[in-house]
Scaffold this motif. Structure first.
Motif: not given
Ligand code: TMP
Length: 250
Positions: A40-63
């Protein structure tokens, strides 16, 4: 990104593509779009893709270092990740360490109550149905999981919680709650899939007691607060500070 094949699936925050080199692998592109309240609520955030990709990658490596199986293979660029090709189980497993969000809207449990042991809620992943909370009996009727798979999913989710709670605590972040998705690989193995990021976790900054300032996750967007990407950036900085850069794939 070169080398990816055709689009398999487009979700609200990611696109998944085949790999031209292996049917067992996919490429995942993290988008800059953000949605809340079932889009229902939508927006675009510059750099969100990079931040989520890199954070996810590190967290998967921690797991991974704790022996928890995930779909993750490595990062391919700022916003692209390589992963095992899995069949996603259409369930959202939410683990709650502190009561907030929908739990406090739907029950009389007071916001801020510590939940120990953590509460595990299962939602049926279906946008048209609004991702409803489901009961054990309904889960049985749906026949999505065998009893063994169901207990494996719950055990893995609790192990993820223990591991990430400790990891985040080391970087002065409180893991309030989070959502996981699971997948089955072509070799029939159950793995943690999707992403683990400020889109899918609630993270509170232990370095401030201000109730709004401490929010470092998608709740900033849900609640209409400012500095959404600064918050994601702070999580990224602390995660990479504690863990270093995620590995490149091939
Ligand atoms: P909730 O309190 O709104 O049920 O959310 C619990 C956790 O799950 C919170 O960390 C945000 C995450 N979440 C998702 O990742 N995707 C969703 O669609 C929803 C509703 C919540």
């Amino acid at each position: 990104m070169q080398n990816h094949g055709s689009l398999i699936y487009e979700g609200k925050a990611k696109r998944v593509f085949t790999s031209q080199s292996s049917p067992d692998e996919v490429f995942i592109e993290f988008k800059n779009s953000a949605t809340a309240f079932n889009a229902l609520k939508k927006a675009e955030f510059h750099d969100k893709g990079r931040l989520n990709c890199q954070i996810s990658a590190s967290l998967f490596e921690v797991l991974e270092t704790h022996g928890i199986p995930t779909h993750y293979l490595g990062v391919v660029s700022d916003t692209w990740m390589a992963a095992q090709n899995v069949q996603i189980i259409p369930l959202e497993i939410v683990i709650r360490n502190i009561a907030t969000g929908s739990l406090c809207k739907e029950t009389p449990i007071k916001a801020g109550t510590e939940l120990n042991p953590a509460l595990l809620d299962i939602y049926y992943k279906d946008d048209d149905l609004g991702d409803p909370l489901i009961t054990e009996a309904r889960l049985d009727k749906l026949g999505l999981l065998t009893n063994d798979q169901r207990s494996d999913v719950e055990d893995l989710a609790r192990r993820v919680n223990k591991c990430l709670k400790e990891f985040f605590n080391q970087i002065d972040l409180t893991l309030v709650d989070f959502k996981l998705e699971f997948g089955i690989t072509n070799r029939r193995k159950l793995v943690v899939a999707d992403e683990i990021s400020p889109d899918t976790c609630r993270l509170w900054d232990q370095r401030t007691s201000d109730l709004q300032e401490r929010i470092l996750d998608k709740d900033r967007f849900r609640q209409g607060l400012d500095h959404v990407m600064e918050a994601y950036g702070e999580v990224f900085k602390r995660v990479q500070g504690a863990y270093s850069k995620p590995r490149n794939y091939k």
